[in-house]
Design a protein around this motif. Sequence first.
Motif, mmCIF file in Angstrom:
data_model
loop_
_atom_site.group_PDB
_atom_site.id
_atom_site.type_symbol
_atom_site.label_atom_id
_atom_site.label_comp_id
_atom_site.label_asym_id
_atom_site.label_seq_id
_atom_site.Cartn_x
_atom_site.Cartn_y
_atom_site.Cartn_z
ATOM 1 N N ASP A 11 0.851 -1.199 0.143
ATOM 2 C CA ASP A 11 0.066 -0.152 -0.073
ATOM 3 C C ASP A 11 0.970 1.279 0.069
ATOM 4 O O ASP A 11 0.577 2.390 -0.744
ATOM 5 C CB ASP A 11 -1.041 0.127 1.195
ATOM 6 N N GLU A 12 1.913 1.210 0.629
ATOM 7 C CA GLU A 12 2.954 2.169 0.689
ATOM 8 C C GLU A 12 4.037 2.211 -0.405
ATOM 9 O O GLU A 12 4.898 3.250 -0.455
ATOM 10 C CB GLU A 12 3.490 2.474 2.198
ATOM 11 N N ARG A 13 3.905 1.131 -0.903
ATOM 12 C CA ARG A 13 5.076 0.818 -2.056
ATOM 13 C C ARG A 13 6.587 0.726 -1.433
ATOM 14 O O ARG A 13 7.313 1.661 -2.036
ATOM 15 C CB ARG A 13 5.107 1.734 -3.349
ATOM 16 N N ARG A 14 6.606 -0.053 -0.482
ATOM 17 C CA ARG A 14 7.772 0.146 0.163
ATOM 18 C C ARG A 14 8.022 -1.260 1.012
ATOM 19 O O ARG A 14 7.251 -1.813 1.567
ATOM 20 C CB ARG A 14 8.239 1.390 1.004
ATOM 21 N N TYR A 15 9.369 -1.375 1.137
ATOM 22 C CA TYR A 15 9.461 -2.493 2.295
ATOM 23 C C TYR A 15 9.992 -1.788 3.517
ATOM 24 O O TYR A 15 10.684 -0.680 3.355
ATOM 25 C CB TYR A 15 10.937 -3.457 1.618
ATOM 26 N N GLU A 16 9.732 -2.378 4.737
ATOM 27 C CA GLU A 16 9.792 -1.676 5.676
ATOM 28 C C GLU A 16 10.846 -2.713 6.883
ATOM 29 O O GLU A 16 10.241 -3.845 6.859
ATOM 30 C CB GLU A 16 8.285 -1.292 6.398
ATOM 31 N N PHE A 26 13.236 1.943 5.527
ATOM 32 C CA PHE A 26 12.299 1.589 4.488
ATOM 33 C C PHE A 26 13.121 1.792 3.061
ATOM 34 O O PHE A 26 14.200 2.209 3.075
ATOM 35 C CB PHE A 26 11.195 2.224 4.538
ATOM 36 N N ALA A 27 12.678 0.832 1.980
ATOM 37 C CA ALA A 27 13.243 0.794 1.018
ATOM 38 C C ALA A 27 12.100 1.015 0.044
ATOM 39 O O ALA A 27 11.155 0.381 -0.255
ATOM 40 C CB ALA A 27 13.944 -0.343 0.361
ATOM 41 N N LEU A 35 9.064 -4.445 -14.175
ATOM 42 C CA LEU A 35 10.111 -3.952 -13.356
ATOM 43 C C LEU A 35 9.800 -3.500 -11.887
ATOM 44 O O LEU A 35 8.630 -3.235 -11.687
ATOM 45 C CB LEU A 35 10.927 -2.709 -13.923
ATOM 46 N N ILE A 36 10.563 -3.802 -11.032
ATOM 47 C CA ILE A 36 10.570 -3.269 -9.635
ATOM 48 C C ILE A 36 11.560 -2.068 -9.655
ATOM 49 O O ILE A 36 12.787 -2.588 -9.826
ATOM 50 C CB ILE A 36 10.514 -4.045 -8.317
ATOM 51 N N VAL A 37 11.369 -0.953 -9.545
ATOM 52 C CA VAL A 37 12.306 -0.011 -9.517
ATOM 53 C C VAL A 37 12.398 0.714 -7.981
ATOM 54 O O VAL A 37 11.668 1.263 -7.466
ATOM 55 C CB VAL A 37 11.817 1.383 -10.332
ATOM 56 N N PHE A 38 13.862 0.223 -7.799
ATOM 57 C CA PHE A 38 13.846 0.844 -6.068
ATOM 58 C C PHE A 38 14.537 2.315 -6.227
ATOM 59 O O PHE A 38 15.353 2.641 -7.090
ATOM 60 C CB PHE A 38 14.807 0.146 -5.536
ATOM 61 N N THR A 39 13.761 3.323 -5.635
ATOM 62 C CA THR A 39 13.970 4.649 -5.795
ATOM 63 C C THR A 39 14.855 5.326 -4.558
ATOM 64 O O THR A 39 15.277 6.291 -4.760
ATOM 65 C CB THR A 39 12.618 5.349 -6.178
ATOM 66 N N HIS A 40 14.525 4.632 -3.447
ATOM 67 C CA HIS A 40 15.203 5.424 -2.198
ATOM 68 C C HIS A 40 15.070 4.440 -0.959
ATOM 69 O O HIS A 40 13.985 3.788 -0.770
ATOM 70 C CB HIS A 40 14.148 6.786 -1.823
ATOM 71 N N THR A 41 16.196 4.389 -0.384
ATOM 72 C CA THR A 41 16.186 3.603 0.896
ATOM 73 C C THR A 41 16.695 4.701 2.004
ATOM 74 O O THR A 41 17.505 5.165 1.691
ATOM 75 C CB THR A 41 17.256 2.338 0.844
ATOM 76 N N GLU A 42 16.035 4.436 3.095
ATOM 77 C CA GLU A 42 16.410 5.299 4.271
ATOM 78 C C GLU A 42 16.392 4.490 5.650
ATOM 79 O O GLU A 42 15.422 3.478 5.776
ATOM 80 C CB GLU A 42 15.213 6.234 4.201
ATOM 81 N N GLY A 49 24.101 1.510 11.363
ATOM 82 C CA GLY A 49 25.220 0.446 12.031
ATOM 83 C C GLY A 49 24.755 -0.735 12.506
ATOM 84 O O GLY A 49 25.433 -1.359 13.116
ATOM 85 N N GLN A 50 23.303 -1.134 12.408
ATOM 86 C CA GLN A 50 22.689 -2.344 13.026
ATOM 87 C C GLN A 50 22.158 -3.260 11.892
ATOM 88 O O GLN A 50 21.290 -4.117 12.411
ATOM 89 C CB GLN A 50 21.602 -1.916 14.015
ATOM 90 N N GLY A 51 22.426 -3.038 10.820
ATOM 91 C CA GLY A 51 22.240 -4.083 9.717
ATOM 92 C C GLY A 51 20.921 -3.891 9.262
ATOM 93 O O GLY A 51 20.491 -4.711 8.361
ATOM 94 N N VAL A 52 20.311 -2.689 9.615
ATOM 95 C CA VAL A 52 19.108 -2.483 8.953
ATOM 96 C C VAL A 52 19.192 -2.440 7.510
ATOM 97 O O VAL A 52 18.022 -3.006 6.634
ATOM 98 C CB VAL A 52 18.448 -1.200 9.469
ATOM 99 N N GLY A 53 19.832 -1.615 6.848
ATOM 100 C CA GLY A 53 20.048 -1.368 5.373
ATOM 101 C C GLY A 53 20.129 -2.591 4.576
ATOM 102 O O GLY A 53 19.618 -3.068 3.674
ATOM 103 N N GLY A 54 21.220 -3.507 4.997
ATOM 104 C CA GLY A 54 21.292 -4.933 4.444
ATOM 105 C C GLY A 54 20.329 -5.645 4.584
ATOM 106 O O GLY A 54 19.974 -6.439 3.506
ATOM 107 N N ALA A 55 19.396 -5.687 5.716
ATOM 108 C CA ALA A 55 18.404 -6.586 5.777
ATOM 109 C C ALA A 55 17.308 -6.243 4.744
ATOM 110 O O ALA A 55 16.590 -7.118 4.178
ATOM 111 C CB ALA A 55 17.948 -6.471 7.286
ATOM 112 N N LEU A 56 17.109 -4.848 4.875
ATOM 113 C CA LEU A 56 16.159 -4.428 3.835
ATOM 114 C C LEU A 56 16.513 -4.935 2.363
ATOM 115 O O LEU A 56 15.705 -5.617 1.618
ATOM 116 C CB LEU A 56 15.946 -2.901 3.845
ATOM 117 N N ALA A 57 17.875 -4.681 1.733
ATOM 118 C CA ALA A 57 18.389 -5.022 0.416
ATOM 119 C C ALA A 57 17.947 -6.482 0.213
ATOM 120 O O ALA A 57 17.340 -6.672 -0.670
ATOM 121 C CB ALA A 57 19.772 -4.490 0.213
#
Length: 103
Positions: A11-16, A26-27, A35-42, A49-57
């Motif tokens: 609904d929000e078009r993002r992985y959380e 979120f990504a 296609l799935i176009v990844f536009t922004h990760t935050e 530094g707790q692995g959040v970005g890597g887990a999202l990806a």
Amino acid sequence: MTDVTVTNNPDERRYEAQLVGELAGFAEYQLTHELIVFTHTEVDPAFEGQGVGGALARYALDDVRAQGTHQVMPLCAFIKAWIGKHPDYIPLVYGAPASTATD
């Protein structure tokens, strides 16, 4: 360290990513038929530094792979760099050369 929980929120078009019961990052993505176009990760600074970005990806790309219906266009610099460090995900990328590996 507490485990990061990642879910798709279409609904929000993002992985959380949730960590200790809070939204940690979120990504965002956009979908086309192919296609799935990844536009922004935050990632929230409190969780850096707790692995959040890597887990999202990893979760998002594994989800795309499991569905088998879309190719990835990584416009987001973080997702693009993460794929570059994990070459087993390159075949998901739109326009990536076909593998020449043989079994």
